[in-house]
Design a protein around this motif. Sequence first.
Motif, PDB file in Angstrom:
ATOM      1  N   ARG A   1      59.968  -6.374 -36.588  1.00 15.84           N
ATOM      2  CA  ARG A   1      60.051  -7.468 -35.608  1.00 15.84           C
ATOM      3  C   ARG A   1      61.498  -7.835 -35.346  1.00 15.84           C
ATOM      4  NH1 ARG A   1      55.267 -10.493 -34.650  1.00 15.84           N
ATOM      5  NH2 ARG A   1      56.389 -11.867 -33.244  1.00 15.84           N
TER       6      ARG A   1
ATOM      7  N   ARG B   1      66.336 -24.476 -35.776  1.00 13.80           N
ATOM      8  CA  ARG B   1      65.602 -23.221 -35.727  1.00 13.80           C
ATOM      9  C   ARG B   1      64.898 -22.973 -37.061  1.00 13.80           C
ATOM     10  NH1 ARG B   1      69.282 -18.144 -34.734  1.00 13.80           N
ATOM     11  NH2 ARG B   1      69.930 -18.680 -36.842  1.00 13.80           N
ATOM     12  N   ALA B   2      65.604 -23.288 -38.158  1.00 11.05           N
ATOM     13  CA  ALA B   2      64.993 -23.114 -39.471  1.00 11.05           C
ATOM     14  C   ALA B   2      63.845 -24.111 -39.661  1.00 11.05           C
ATOM     15  CB  ALA B   2      66.046 -23.288 -40.558  1.00 11.05           C
TER      16      ALA B   2
ATOM     17  N   TYR C   1      61.803 -18.962 -31.650  1.00  7.59           N
ATOM     18  CA  TYR C   1      61.747 -17.609 -32.211  1.00  7.59           C
ATOM     19  C   TYR C   1      60.849 -17.526 -33.441  1.00  7.59           C
ATOM     20  CZ  TYR C   1      63.191 -13.177 -34.179  1.00  7.59           C
ATOM     21  OH  TYR C   1      63.181 -11.913 -34.691  1.00  7.59           O
ATOM     22  N   GLY C   2      61.110 -18.389 -34.412  1.00  6.62           N
ATOM     23  CA  GLY C   2      60.363 -18.322 -35.665  1.00  6.62           C
ATOM     24  C   GLY C   2      58.886 -18.628 -35.465  1.00  6.62           C
TER      25      GLY C   2
ATOM     26  N   MET D   1      66.687 -20.996 -44.043  1.00  2.00           N
ATOM     27  CA  MET D   1      68.072 -20.816 -44.469  1.00  2.00           C
ATOM     28  C   MET D   1      69.030 -21.112 -43.319  1.00  2.00           C
ATOM     29  SD  MET D   1      69.676 -17.699 -46.598  1.00  2.00           S
ATOM     30  CE  MET D   1      71.146 -17.977 -47.541  1.00  2.00           C
TER      31      MET D   1
ATOM     32  N   ASN E   1      74.888 -19.007 -36.470  1.00  2.00           N
ATOM     33  CA  ASN E   1      74.492 -17.702 -35.941  1.00  2.00           C
ATOM     34  C   ASN E   1      73.289 -17.780 -35.018  1.00  2.00           C
ATOM     35  OD1 ASN E   1      72.697 -18.367 -37.899  1.00  2.00           O
ATOM     36  ND2 ASN E   1      72.688 -16.390 -38.931  1.00  2.00           N
ATOM     37  N   PRO E   2      73.402 -18.569 -33.939  1.00  2.00           N
ATOM     38  CA  PRO E   2      72.284 -18.560 -33.000  1.00  2.00           C
ATOM     39  C   PRO E   2      72.153 -17.190 -32.352  1.00  2.00           C
ATOM     40  CG  PRO E   2      74.148 -19.735 -32.064  1.00  2.00           C
ATOM     41  CD  PRO E   2      74.497 -19.416 -33.486  1.00  2.00           C
ATOM     42  N   PHE E   3      70.926 -16.850 -31.962  1.00  2.00           N
ATOM     43  CA  PHE E   3      70.718 -15.597 -31.242  1.00  2.00           C
ATOM     44  C   PHE E   3      71.319 -15.730 -29.855  1.00  2.00           C
ATOM     45  CE2 PHE E   3      66.706 -15.804 -33.854  1.00  2.00           C
ATOM     46  CZ  PHE E   3      67.141 -14.899 -34.798  1.00  2.00           C
TER      47      PHE E   3
ATOM     48  N   PHE F   1      73.165 -20.606 -42.401  1.00  2.00           N
ATOM     49  CA  PHE F   1      74.240 -19.746 -42.883  1.00  2.00           C
ATOM     50  C   PHE F   1      75.606 -20.396 -42.728  1.00  2.00           C
ATOM     51  CE2 PHE F   1      70.621 -17.159 -42.018  1.00  2.00           C
ATOM     52  CZ  PHE F   1      70.619 -16.222 -43.023  1.00  2.00           C
TER      53      PHE F   1
ATOM     54  N   LEU G   1      56.987 -15.797 -34.184  1.00  2.00           N
ATOM     55  CA  LEU G   1      56.749 -14.746 -35.167  1.00  2.00           C
ATOM     56  C   LEU G   1      55.444 -14.981 -35.915  1.00  2.00           C
ATOM     57  CD1 LEU G   1      60.198 -14.325 -36.950  1.00  2.00           C
ATOM     58  CD2 LEU G   1      59.128 -12.702 -35.411  1.00  2.00           C
TER      59      LEU G   1
ATOM     60  N   ALA H   1      69.705 -14.018 -39.608  1.00  2.00           N
ATOM     61  CA  ALA H   1      68.991 -15.171 -39.061  1.00  2.00           C
ATOM     62  C   ALA H   1      67.527 -14.825 -38.834  1.00  2.00           C
ATOM     63  CB  ALA H   1      69.645 -15.611 -37.764  1.00  2.00           C
TER      64      ALA H   1
ATOM     65  N   LEU I   1      65.718 -12.388 -40.174  1.00  2.00           N
ATOM     66  CA  LEU I   1      65.002 -12.134 -41.423  1.00  2.00           C
ATOM     67  C   LEU I   1      64.726 -13.438 -42.160  1.00  2.00           C
ATOM     68  CD1 LEU I   1      66.859  -8.951 -42.686  1.00  2.00           C
ATOM     69  CD2 LEU I   1      64.562  -9.095 -41.735  1.00  2.00           C
ATOM     70  N   SER I   2      65.709 -14.354 -42.141  1.00  2.00           N
ATOM     71  CA  SER I   2      65.528 -15.596 -42.892  1.00  2.00           C
ATOM     72  C   SER I   2      64.430 -16.457 -42.276  1.00  2.00           C
ATOM     73  CB  SER I   2      66.830 -16.382 -42.942  1.00  2.00           C
ATOM     74  OG  SER I   2      67.047 -17.045 -41.719  1.00  2.00           O
ATOM     75  N   LEU I   3      64.111 -16.196 -41.004  1.00  2.00           N
ATOM     76  CA  LEU I   3      63.018 -16.951 -40.387  1.00  2.00           C
ATOM     77  C   LEU I   3      61.673 -16.290 -40.653  1.00  2.00           C
ATOM     78  CD1 LEU I   3      64.742 -17.809 -37.041  1.00  2.00           C
ATOM     79  CD2 LEU I   3      63.957 -19.443 -38.742  1.00  2.00           C
ATOM     80  N   GLY I   4      61.693 -15.202 -41.400  1.00  2.00           N
ATOM     81  CA  GLY I   4      60.437 -14.560 -41.754  1.00  2.00           C
ATOM     82  C   GLY I   4      60.036 -13.434 -40.828  1.00  2.00           C
TER      83      GLY I   4
ATOM     84  N   THR J   1      74.987 -11.253 -38.711  1.00  2.00           N
ATOM     85  CA  THR J   1      74.412 -12.598 -38.818  1.00  2.00           C
ATOM     86  C   THR J   1      73.126 -12.733 -38.012  1.00  2.00           C
ATOM     87  OG1 THR J   1      75.828 -13.284 -37.001  1.00  2.00           O
ATOM     88  CG2 THR J   1      76.641 -13.669 -39.211  1.00  2.00           C
ATOM     89  N   TYR J   2      73.014 -12.003 -36.894  1.00  2.00           N
ATOM     90  CA  TYR J   2      71.769 -12.069 -36.107  1.00  2.00           C
ATOM     91  C   TYR J   2      70.604 -11.562 -36.940  1.00  2.00           C
ATOM     92  CZ  TYR J   2      74.627 -12.542 -31.867  1.00  2.00           C
ATOM     93  OH  TYR J   2      75.498 -12.949 -30.924  1.00  2.00           O
TER      94      TYR J   2
ATOM     95  N   ARG K   1      59.903 -16.143 -46.790  1.00  2.00           N
ATOM     96  CA  ARG K   1      61.020 -16.592 -45.962  1.00  2.00           C
ATOM     97  C   ARG K   1      60.568 -17.600 -44.911  1.00  2.00           C
ATOM     98  NH1 ARG K   1      63.551 -10.745 -45.302  1.00  2.00           N
ATOM     99  NH2 ARG K   1      64.534 -10.536 -47.339  1.00  2.00           N
ATOM    100  N   ARG K   2      59.305 -17.560 -44.553  1.00  2.00           N
ATOM    101  CA  ARG K   2      58.818 -18.580 -43.643  1.00  2.00           C
ATOM    102  C   ARG K   2      58.800 -19.939 -44.337  1.00  2.00           C
ATOM    103  NH1 ARG K   2      55.361 -21.721 -42.147  1.00  2.00           N
ATOM    104  NH2 ARG K   2      53.850 -21.439 -43.813  1.00  2.00           N
TER     105      ARG K   2
ATOM    106  N   VAL L   1      59.893 -23.565 -38.183  1.00  2.00           N
ATOM    107  CA  VAL L   1      58.788 -22.837 -38.811  1.00  2.00           C
ATOM    108  C   VAL L   1      58.183 -23.633 -39.963  1.00  2.00           C
ATOM    109  CG1 VAL L   1      59.521 -20.526 -38.145  1.00  2.00           C
ATOM    110  CG2 VAL L   1      60.408 -21.529 -40.243  1.00  2.00           C
TER     111      VAL L   1
END
Lengths: 273, 448
Positions: free
Chosen positions: B339, A182-183, A129-130, A111, A117-119, A113, A133, B329, B331-334, B325-326, A106-107, A186
């Motif tokens: 986490r 954001r996508a 964020y990414g 994706m 869907n921002p945090f 959506f 991680l 988002a 999970l899709s960032l890995g 959706t959070y 996934r890294r 990473v």
Amino acid sequence: MIQLNQPSIRPVQDPEVAAESGMKAHMACHDFSFFYGDNQAVKNVTLDFPSYQVTAIIGPSGCGKSTLLRSINRMNDLIPGSRTSGTMLFDGQEIYGPRLDVVTLRRRIGMVFQKPNPFPKSIFNNIAYGRRLHNHLDKGELQATVETSLKRAGLWEEVKDRLDDNALSLSGGQQQRLCIARALAVDPEILLMDEPTSALDPRATARIEDLIAELRGRYTIIIVTHNMQQAARVSDFTAFLYEGNLIEYGQTARMFTKPSEKRTEDYMTGRFG
Amino acid sequence: MNLGSRKLFDHSLTGISIMAIILMTLSLLVLLTPIFSRGLGAFIFRGTSEFRRLSLEQFNRGEPREIADEIRIVSAARRPVYEMLSAFEDELEGMDPSRRQGYRAQLKEIKSLLREMLGPLPGELEAVMLRQQYGQTRWDRAQVKLQRLLFSEQWDYSDTRSMGKKVLVPRQRSFAGTRLEPLFPYLKNNLGKMLRPRLVFYWRFLTDISMDSHFFGGIWPEILGTFYLTLGAMLFAIPFGIIAAIYLSEFAAGGRLVSLLRVCISTLAGVPSIVFGLFGLAFFINTLHLSSSKSVLAGSATLALLILPTIIRASEEALKAVPHTYKEAALSLGASPLRMVLTVLLPAALPGILTGIIISMGRAAGETAPIIFTAAVSVGQPLKLWETLSQPTPALPWNIYNLATEHQAVDEIRHVQYGMVLTLVLLVLLLNLAAILIRARISKKMRG
């Protein structure tokens, strides 16, 4: 090999040609099926997504296009009772294989959506964020990443003075570009977009479409869309799915002018769907 | 239904709703007014010279010279009382025995009331209990005593058809003609000079230790005990509760075992608190031997069990309410599932989780039954932190019950009881207010 900083390279005529010309598809599925319980949502689809090109997946509601897209980064894992058959390969590695690390997958496959869907965090923290991680970056590197990502998503000029504001204070279109940034932060190789403009107004949609055009050549983009004009505008290749079956797949220009399948033509001319 | 009757129906519904709200407000007022007005009596009252003497001698507060002066003044005012007493005792010696007997009994009663009012009589031995060493510290209590001294209670059975009636007979009448007769008007007119009431704001009621089982002093041991118990319960319940909620909402597959688990948690939330108390005694003290007898540790663990279901349910609901959706988002960032929970889900669910926690905190602070057998004692000193592992403690809810029912002089210390009730109600009110504020603050921050 494709140079990352030359987004204008478009040597391809057809997927088969692409393969011949050395553009190895690093995302491919072969005889791939996806089941929700007993319901087969994607039926034996065989498809190569050409690298650094934009591939659109179109089809009527419920045709399995979103399911196919979400199978690529295994987002469907969350659904209880789902299973797959056939192969889905990413750089020659079986995505549904037992030794695959979903986190790494996934890294490398970002994706975007349907709904932005921002945090509920600051703009900066959303982008960072990414990165946080996967790597331990110091503040300067993190800031550089945030700036680059926002610039690539065409949002930098609008938000550079308010990076600490909550991301939810942005407009819908800005939020969606934030999600793209954001996508991108990473450094994915593939970008999946699941109807990214369906919740946006026409202006914001146009902005996202421009962005997709800018990102082409740098990333392999697979976009699911409802909107055939959009597919025609942004994609190099189009796959038409109907009731889980891949009906037709080819260069967008050809698909929209001379579809070889009757059903494709019917759908495109609005006879069903 | 035609328009007219529909309108009538709507209006009658509105009327009923308004009536219900008014009734609720009224009953709340009926409940809260005495709590506030009488509870404030523990903090604001008219303190007598005895109160100031006690403060100086027991807590080392006040200006010693001023108080010495005051003692001189009140002693001067009291001297005639004692002179009249001794004169009457001399007079008694000369009376014939049958009359003497009757007076003796009454005199004994008067002397005891005088002691309660003004402190030990001159020439008496030093009393052991603190309450016998001082007179009334509160003017309102002194007046009650005065009333009892001026009038004796008698029962009138003259009407045989009904029950006996209580009548108040002035004692002055029974002492007519003796040398004690002038005592009663003197006391009535000069009690103020003998006790010198002054309005005091005794905020130290909250921070003073209690003396002579709440006759004097404040409620600090109870407040501290409640604090320890609540804090301990939170330390146990919050981590377990949140982890359980995360498991239930995120990781548990929807199997039969998990449904059973959910039913158990709901049932647990409905178990009467006294059952938790008995369980705590049987399990934490008698089986696990957390402590040899009641202790704050055992009480906290019991309270934690009591509030655990609430925390789990509130946290689970809060986690489930976080938009899907959070999660996608993250999970899709890995992000790995863990986490994702830590960095996205928990922060987003925080307002709901905090609300659940603070409401349970109010519950833990106010519960009586679970600590009866596991932690609470009626009298005790403030504990040091490490003593909570092995020592029992007084606590507000239990001591309210104790003062109302089991104290040897319930009437004398009503004000302390009301003070405790007010403190506890305010404490719980404050906790709930904090919950609302924190929730509003975090939600606002997240909305941007």
